[in-house]
Design a protein around this motif. Structure first.
Motif, PDB file in Angstrom:
ATOM      1  N   TYR A   1      -8.513  57.230  86.751  1.00 42.55           N
ATOM      2  CA  TYR A   1      -8.271  56.000  87.484  1.00 42.55           C
ATOM      3  C   TYR A   1      -8.247  55.043  86.835  1.00 42.55           C
ATOM      4  CZ  TYR A   1      -8.937  58.615  91.858  1.00 42.55           C
ATOM      5  OH  TYR A   1      -8.578  59.738  92.808  1.00 42.55           O
ATOM      6  N   ALA A   2      -7.139  54.203  86.888  1.00 36.15           N
ATOM      7  CA  ALA A   2      -6.638  53.122  85.991  1.00 36.15           C
ATOM      8  C   ALA A   2      -7.350  51.962  85.903  1.00 36.15           C
ATOM      9  CB  ALA A   2      -5.199  53.099  85.873  1.00 36.15           C
TER      10      ALA A   2
ATOM     11  N   ASP B   1     -13.385  56.809  84.647  1.00 34.95           N
ATOM     12  CA  ASP B   1     -13.624  55.076  84.732  1.00 34.95           C
ATOM     13  C   ASP B   1     -15.153  54.870  84.943  1.00 34.95           C
ATOM     14  OD1 ASP B   1     -13.711  56.635  87.393  1.00 34.95           O
ATOM     15  OD2 ASP B   1     -13.084  54.854  88.424  1.00 34.95           O
TER      16      ASP B   1
ATOM     17  N   TRP C   1       2.053  59.431  86.494  1.00 36.32           N
ATOM     18  CA  TRP C   1       1.355  58.698  87.516  1.00 36.32           C
ATOM     19  C   TRP C   1       1.085  59.428  88.790  1.00 36.32           C
ATOM     20  CZ3 TRP C   1      -1.278  54.679  85.695  1.00 36.32           C
ATOM     21  CH2 TRP C   1      -0.805  53.836  84.739  1.00 36.32           C
TER      22      TRP C   1
ATOM     23  N   ARG D   1      -7.440  63.667  86.015  1.00 35.15           N
ATOM     24  CA  ARG D   1      -6.830  62.544  86.650  1.00 35.15           C
ATOM     25  C   ARG D   1      -7.787  61.423  86.276  1.00 35.15           C
ATOM     26  NH1 ARG D   1      -5.530  60.351  92.351  1.00 35.15           N
ATOM     27  NH2 ARG D   1      -6.213  62.436  93.271  1.00 35.15           N
TER      28      ARG D   1
ATOM     29  N   ARG E   1     -14.570  61.011  90.366  1.00 33.18           N
ATOM     30  CA  ARG E   1     -14.167  59.892  89.259  1.00 33.18           C
ATOM     31  C   ARG E   1     -15.170  59.995  88.185  1.00 33.18           C
ATOM     32  NH1 ARG E   1     -14.111  54.553  93.096  1.00 33.18           N
ATOM     33  NH2 ARG E   1     -14.453  53.737  90.930  1.00 33.18           N
TER      34      ARG E   1
ATOM     35  N   LYS F   1      -1.943  53.553  89.770  1.00 29.34           N
ATOM     36  CA  LYS F   1      -3.418  53.401  90.112  1.00 29.34           C
ATOM     37  C   LYS F   1      -4.160  54.610  89.437  1.00 29.34           C
ATOM     38  CE  LYS F   1      -3.480  50.359  93.380  1.00 29.34           C
ATOM     39  NZ  LYS F   1      -4.072  48.951  92.864  1.00 29.34           N
ATOM     40  N   SER F   2      -3.489  55.624  89.382  1.00 37.34           N
ATOM     41  CA  SER F   2      -4.187  56.863  88.760  1.00 37.34           C
ATOM     42  C   SER F   2      -3.205  57.537  87.983  1.00 37.34           C
ATOM     43  CB  SER F   2      -5.026  57.585  89.600  1.00 37.34           C
ATOM     44  OG  SER F   2      -4.406  58.473  90.668  1.00 37.34           O
TER      45      SER F   2
END
Lengths: 97, 272, 426
Positions: C50-51, C315, C70, C48, C312, C97-98
């Motif tokens: 995180y955007a 990102d 998404w 995943r 994370r 969001k991710s």
């Protein structure tokens, strides 16, 4: 390959795209260290079963199925494993990463 | 002949055959997510070409018929030491079988390098294993063909070349002397490829050493290339089911183990 | 032949490629050297991204990037051999969001962005070491070749062999990292929609503790891509001696657990991978993140926030690449030299960015997450408690008595201590 059964690790590794180098990128610097090593974490923590028990407490390795994580180098308590990146783009080619 | 011109045709192949699956409904190869790469045996051909160049001088060219991303493989061969790469890419070339591919490769070489001395190719491809190409290219160009070559020593003065080849089954090394030009395919277990040089790859990219040509430049007969020039029909493909392993384990004395293994292999008919 | 570059970047991952894209777009001559066959072919992560950082740096990503689904649902499970307790969070208000993605695909896309900006990316070339002259990094060495650049960015990933060989980072210690093992299983879009109860472009992110790692510190994960799921686990190598089966069997036992196995029925294995992941954040960073002629970004710098459930990496990698590039651009524009003191700008800018702000906030996360009880006693307790509580058989069963009956070895004091550790450090 049905996933609802045990699949030998060799068979699972076969699903990957490989370009295996004939020259190994792994080297056991001192096999004596392995013989003296009680815990042998490489046997349990290598995700690709590159390390297998040999006779007389030695450890055998094969580099062909290496997924290039570097775990063996980190967990070896005797710093007996030399692990490099394969040369010239050889090795595993992840498609899904 | 003043200088050797060695042309090495290479293929953008599917890396390992187990990565490819058959669609059970359409019987087509499932190629999704499978990256292409240079056919591994072609690297041995490039290596032999470079070894000849190292000893006798001259120029080595790699040529490939591939989609536009085939440029990468050719840049890699320049990284090994090749002088220039030719990528022939055009929609009219798509869907080619070995005949149409060999036509395009042979005619392109004849057009671009009419004075070529040697064509060196891999023994076969790992993804289709026909080993058709070298013989077909030889046939289009009407020149002799030697397979399983391990070495070649050209003589620039008299225009001959001494080719060594290895016959695996017979365990024989043979030597031939031919007039150039000639085409050879390289025994896959010879000439292990050298490393790719970073500086040479930078040079290949920055100086644009791979030329991209379409049929506009090449002017090949559209009836002889691509799907049109391909008489091959894939009638049926079957997925061979792997035999289940017996998973028998012998534990104990190695000598006893060897005996046990031999007896079992004979019993199963694996060896006689 | 020798071309000199303004900047050389070791490693075409999210951090290195973001730096490359940014530097090249400002007109700097940038070389990226990658050991894989192409950018992305040696990258592995859980699943995943995180955007938030992409919104700023690559706003076109929504249309262009290889987004799989998404994330709409977040699941956390505690699993034992025969029971499971799951918390599921879902909201209608989640917007971009991710997302799940194949990191190989995503990295390849970042590579195209960097090339489009003018960066030269050379793959198939592992960098062996840095070229150091008079205490300053002046280039890189690969095989017999040396290439020179005014500044070198190490974006070489978690193993950071290049920094280690150049004496700029110590060898990784087992407690600094976890080994991740992952299987990518093809199921088809409709099957995933049905089994995970999501719509076409919506996905699930799922963290599973307990039996999935044989109660050893670490955790398992499942993410839904469009047509396939990624399923795997991470073992903290500091606890590696506690594993009782090899990790390749462990991931298989997780896959064959009855609760998981029914989700992957008729699936097809597409890939099996392994990779190290930083789990100690800044505690595993090299002694210095910059010095004469070089700076360090991404996993190599330990820039991954490991918060147990939230992990994370991408990102942080992208943002650190952005910060490194901006620092270099500033020094370049002022015509300065890239020595340790001018590159301290990178350190200062990192402190201003979310990279350091968040990593410092979670500096002690590993202390809480390193507690073996979290993966063992609590996973067992919560399932035993609920099993007993729901097992109505006519005997009176109040919450507190059930609690006392099922808490096993856990003492109330342990629980309070662990709770405090988790709440203060996470």
């Amino acid at each position: 390959m049905s996933m609802e059964r045990k699949i030998p690790i060799e068979e699972r590794l076969n699903s990957n795209a490989w370009d295996v180098d004939e020259r190994p990128h792994i080297r056991i610097k001192d096999p004596d260290q392995c013989r003296k090593c009680d815990s042998k974490p490489c046997l349990y923590l290598c995700p690709a079963r590159c390390y297998t028990p040999g006779s007389n407490g030695t450890v055998l390795f094969s580099h062909e199925g290496c997924v290039e994580c570097g775990t063996c180098r980190v967990v070896c308590p005797n710093d007996a494993i030399e692990w490099n990146y394969p040369r010239s783009g050889y090795g595993v080619q992840f498609r899904f990463g | 002949m003043d200088e050797l011109t060695i042309v090495v045709p290479v293929k953008a192949a599917v890396p390992n055959i187990t990565a490819v699956r058959l669609d059970p409904n359409t019987h087509n190869l499932v190629r999704e997510g499978v990256p292409l790469m240079i056919n591994p045996y072609d690297r041995n051909a490039v290596e032999l070409a470079l070894r000849i160049k190292d000893r006798f001088g001259g120029k080595v060219i790699t040529i490939s018929m591939a989609p536009p991303n085939g440029k990468d493989f050719l840049e890699s061969t320049i990284g090994m030491g090749v002088d220039e790469g030719i990528l022939i890419t055009d929609r009219v070339f798509a869907g080619a079988d070995t005949l149409a591919t060999s036509h395009a490769i042979a005619k392109s070489i004849a057009k671009l390098y009419p004075n070529f001395s040697l064509i060196i190719m891999g023994e076969e491809t790992t993804d289709s294993t026909t080993a058709h190409m070298p013989a077909q290219v030889a046939s289009w160009l009407e020149i002799p063909f030697v397979y399983y070559a391990t070495d070649a020593e050209p003589n620039i003065k008299d225009g001959t070349v001494k080719i060594t080849r290895y016959l695996e089954d017979e365990g024989l090394l043979e030597e031939f002397i031919y007039n150039m030009p000639i085409i050879m395919s390289v025994y896959r277990n010879s000439n292990p490829p050298r490393d790719i040089s970073l500086n040479r790859k930078i040079m290949a990219k920055v100086n644009g050493l791979v030329k991209v040509l379409t049929n506009k430049e090449l002017g090949l007969n559209p009836d002889c290339v691509g799907l049109k020039g391909s008489p091959t029909i894939v009638a049926k493909i079957e997925d061979a089911k792997p035999l289940p392993r017996k998973k028998q384990i012998f534990q104990g004395d190695p000598k006893e183990g060897a005996k046990w293994l031999l007896e079992n292999l004979v019993k199963e008919g694996v060896i006689r | 032949m020798s071309i000199k570059f303004d900047a050389i970047i070791v490693g075409a991952g999210p951090a290195g490629l973001t730096a490359a894209q940014r530097l090249a777009s400002k007109g700097l001559k940038v070389l990226v050297v990658e050991r894989g066959r192409k950018p992305g072919s040696k990258n592995v992560y859980g699943g995943r991204i995180y955007a938030h950082v992409l919104d700023k740096l690559y706003p076109e990503y929504v249309k262009e990037a290889p987004v799989e689904r998404w994330v709409r649902k977040e699941r956390i499970s505690f699993l034992t051999e025969d029971s499971g307790t799951t918390i599921e969070f879902e909201t209608n208000n989640v917007e971009h969001k991710s997302f799940t993605a194949s990191l190989s695909d995503f990295t390849e896309w970042l590579g195209k962005k960097a090339e489009a900006a003018g960066a030269v990316i050379i793959s198939e070339s592992p960098v062996d070491s840095l070229v150091v002259k008079e205490g300053t990094v002046v280039g890189i060495r690969s095989g017999n070749d040396e290439v020179y650049g005014d500044v070198v960015i190490s974006a070489e990933g978690i193993n950071r062999l290049v920094l280690e060989r150049s004496g700029l980072a110590p060898k990784l210690e087992p407690q600094m990292v976890g080994v991740g093992v992952k299987e990518v299983i093809k199921l088809g879009r409709k099957v995933i929609n049905d089994r995970f109860n999501v719509d076409d472009d919506e996905g699930v992110a799922w963290a599973i503790a307990g039996f999935s790692t044989h109660y050893v510190p670490g955790g398992a994960f499942i993410y839904t891509n469009k047509d396939e799921i990624t399923l795997g686990l991470v073992i903290y190598l500091g606890h590696g001696s506690k594993v009782d089966v090899p990790v390749y069997d462990m991931v298989e036992e997780f896959r064959l657990h009855p609760f998981i196995n029914r989700l992957i029925k008729d699936g097809q294995l597409l890939e099996y991978s392994g990779h190290l992941t930083p789990i100690m954040g800044l505690n595993a960073s090299p002694p210095s993140l910059y010095g004469n002629g070089y700076l360090v970004v991404g996993d190599a710098a330990g820039f991954l926030l490991h918060g147990g459930i939230i992990i994370r990496g991408v990102d942080f990698a992208i943002e650190s690449g952005r910060v490194a590039a901006d620092a270099i651009i500033k020094i370049h524009e002022e015509g300065g030299k890239y020595d340790g003191s001018s590159l301290s700008l990178y350190g200062n800018m990192l402190e201003e960015s979310f990279v350091m702000k968040e990593l410092r906030a979670f500096r002690n996360a590993h202390r809480a997450l390193d507690e073996p009880r979290l993966y063992n006693d609590y996973a067992k307790f919560i399932n035993a408690f609920l099993k007993r509580y729901f097992d109505v058989d006519g005997t009176p069963r109040k919450i507190f008595s059930t609690f006392k009956e099922t808490k096993g070895n856990l003492t109330i004091l342990d629980m309070m201590r662990d709770m405090t550790k988790v709440v203060t450090n996470l």
